[in-house]
Design a protein around this motif. Sequence first.
Motif, PDB file in Angstrom:
ATOM      1  N   LYS A  98       0.890  -0.890   0.005  1.00 44.17           N
ATOM      2  CA  LYS A  98       0.039   0.018  -0.082  1.00 44.17           C
ATOM      3  C   LYS A  98       0.685   1.330   0.052  1.00 44.17           C
ATOM      4  O   LYS A  98       0.605   2.291  -0.694  1.00 44.17           O
ATOM      5  CB  LYS A  98      -1.050   0.054   1.221  1.00 44.17           C
ATOM      6  CG  LYS A  98      -1.829   0.975   1.198  1.00 44.17           C
ATOM      7  CD  LYS A  98      -2.827   0.810   2.424  1.00 44.17           C
ATOM      8  CE  LYS A  98      -3.973   1.719   2.632  1.00 44.17           C
ATOM      9  NZ  LYS A  98      -4.791   1.963   3.738  1.00 44.17           N
ATOM     10  N   SER A 121       2.481   1.767  -3.507  1.00 46.92           N
ATOM     11  CA  SER A 121       1.608   2.207  -4.366  1.00 46.92           C
ATOM     12  C   SER A 121       1.134   3.487  -4.220  1.00 46.92           C
ATOM     13  O   SER A 121       0.872   4.414  -5.151  1.00 46.92           O
ATOM     14  CB  SER A 121       0.240   1.526  -4.250  1.00 46.92           C
ATOM     15  OG  SER A 121       0.434  -0.007  -4.752  1.00 46.92           O
ATOM     16  N   ASN A 168     -10.184   3.436  -5.476  1.00 43.81           N
ATOM     17  CA  ASN A 168     -10.580   2.070  -5.561  1.00 43.81           C
ATOM     18  C   ASN A 168     -11.892   1.862  -4.790  1.00 43.81           C
ATOM     19  O   ASN A 168     -11.933   2.189  -3.392  1.00 43.81           O
ATOM     20  CB  ASN A 168      -9.421   1.267  -4.944  1.00 43.81           C
ATOM     21  CG  ASN A 168      -8.255   1.526  -5.633  1.00 43.81           C
ATOM     22  OD1 ASN A 168      -8.258   0.774  -6.914  1.00 43.81           O
ATOM     23  ND2 ASN A 168      -7.246   1.924  -5.056  1.00 43.81           N
ATOM     24  N   CYS A 184     -13.178  -2.316  -7.634  1.00 46.75           N
ATOM     25  CA  CYS A 184     -12.403  -3.273  -7.376  1.00 46.75           C
ATOM     26  C   CYS A 184     -13.336  -4.541  -6.746  1.00 46.75           C
ATOM     27  O   CYS A 184     -12.939  -5.572  -6.431  1.00 46.75           O
ATOM     28  CB  CYS A 184     -11.290  -3.069  -6.042  1.00 46.75           C
ATOM     29  SG  CYS A 184     -10.160  -1.711  -7.191  1.00 46.75           S
ATOM     30  N   SER A 242      -8.386  -6.788  -7.637  1.00 51.92           N
ATOM     31  CA  SER A 242      -7.682  -5.397  -7.338  1.00 51.92           C
ATOM     32  C   SER A 242      -7.211  -4.473  -8.427  1.00 51.92           C
ATOM     33  O   SER A 242      -6.788  -3.542  -8.292  1.00 51.92           O
ATOM     34  CB  SER A 242      -6.373  -6.032  -6.612  1.00 51.92           C
ATOM     35  OG  SER A 242      -5.526  -6.994  -7.356  1.00 51.92           O
ATOM     36  N   LEU A 284      -5.611  -1.460  -0.462  1.00 53.03           N
ATOM     37  CA  LEU A 284      -5.202  -0.562  -1.359  1.00 53.03           C
ATOM     38  C   LEU A 284      -5.500   0.797  -0.965  1.00 53.03           C
ATOM     39  O   LEU A 284      -6.260   1.079  -0.177  1.00 53.03           O
ATOM     40  CB  LEU A 284      -6.091  -0.942  -2.680  1.00 53.03           C
ATOM     41  CG  LEU A 284      -6.132  -2.129  -3.469  1.00 53.03           C
ATOM     42  CD1 LEU A 284      -7.286  -2.338  -4.344  1.00 53.03           C
ATOM     43  CD2 LEU A 284      -4.982  -2.376  -3.930  1.00 53.03           C
ATOM     44  N   ALA A 334      -9.150   3.999  -1.112  1.00 50.93           N
ATOM     45  CA  ALA A 334     -10.092   3.142  -0.933  1.00 50.93           C
ATOM     46  C   ALA A 334     -11.413   3.603  -0.403  1.00 50.93           C
ATOM     47  O   ALA A 334     -11.417   4.139   0.833  1.00 50.93           O
ATOM     48  CB  ALA A 334      -9.972   1.676  -0.396  1.00 50.93           C
TER      49      ALA A 334
END
Length: 208
Positions: free
Chosen positions: A45, A48, A63, A99, A111, A144, A147
């Motif tokens: 995470k 990303s 997401n 997602c 994902s 993620l 989110a």
Amino acid sequence: MKRATGIAGQFFKAMGDNGINIFAIAQGSSELNISVVVDKKDETKSISALHQAFFKNDNKAINLYVIGATGLIGKTLLEQIEKQYAYLLDNRQLEFRLCGLINTRKMYLDSQGIDLKKRLNLLEKEGKKANLKSFVNSIKALNLPNAILIDCTASADPIKYYAEILKASIAIVTPNKIANSGTYEQYLLLKGLSKKHDAQFKYETNVG
């Protein structure tokens, strides 16, 4: 960093906005690097979030996970997102990535993002048997960045998981009135968790 202001701020904002706790920080004397220690579960995470903040284009990926994805409200919402996808991307620099979907019978997660045009077909043909607890656990495990859980139901069942969703720094958007028309203590708990874990709790269509 020595030639550009705000780099460290941008770095820590990306981490904080995604509820990632930092245990240790080190900055190189050359001012060319920042090193941090995070929990192993937040490793992917963190990467990303930082890659999106520094190395990708200006688009922000959001997401989404939708409970009640085939009901009237959920279906209409996803149709609106599908129709507005290009506009939001081009004019708001927001990339909405679906997602996860769940209804009373089936659930489906990916994902990498679910094709909005094929969402119902994928849910019906490739979806697993619906289990809300398993769905929530999967969302938390994917971990993620950016989110949002959208509860499009009028059911009390999803409310049971609101607290742990907020604790995982996942925002909640819902027209479901039950969470805010129960006890005042429950309302204060959810608002407190939202603030503590920097996860927005949006319920503008609610009357408590």
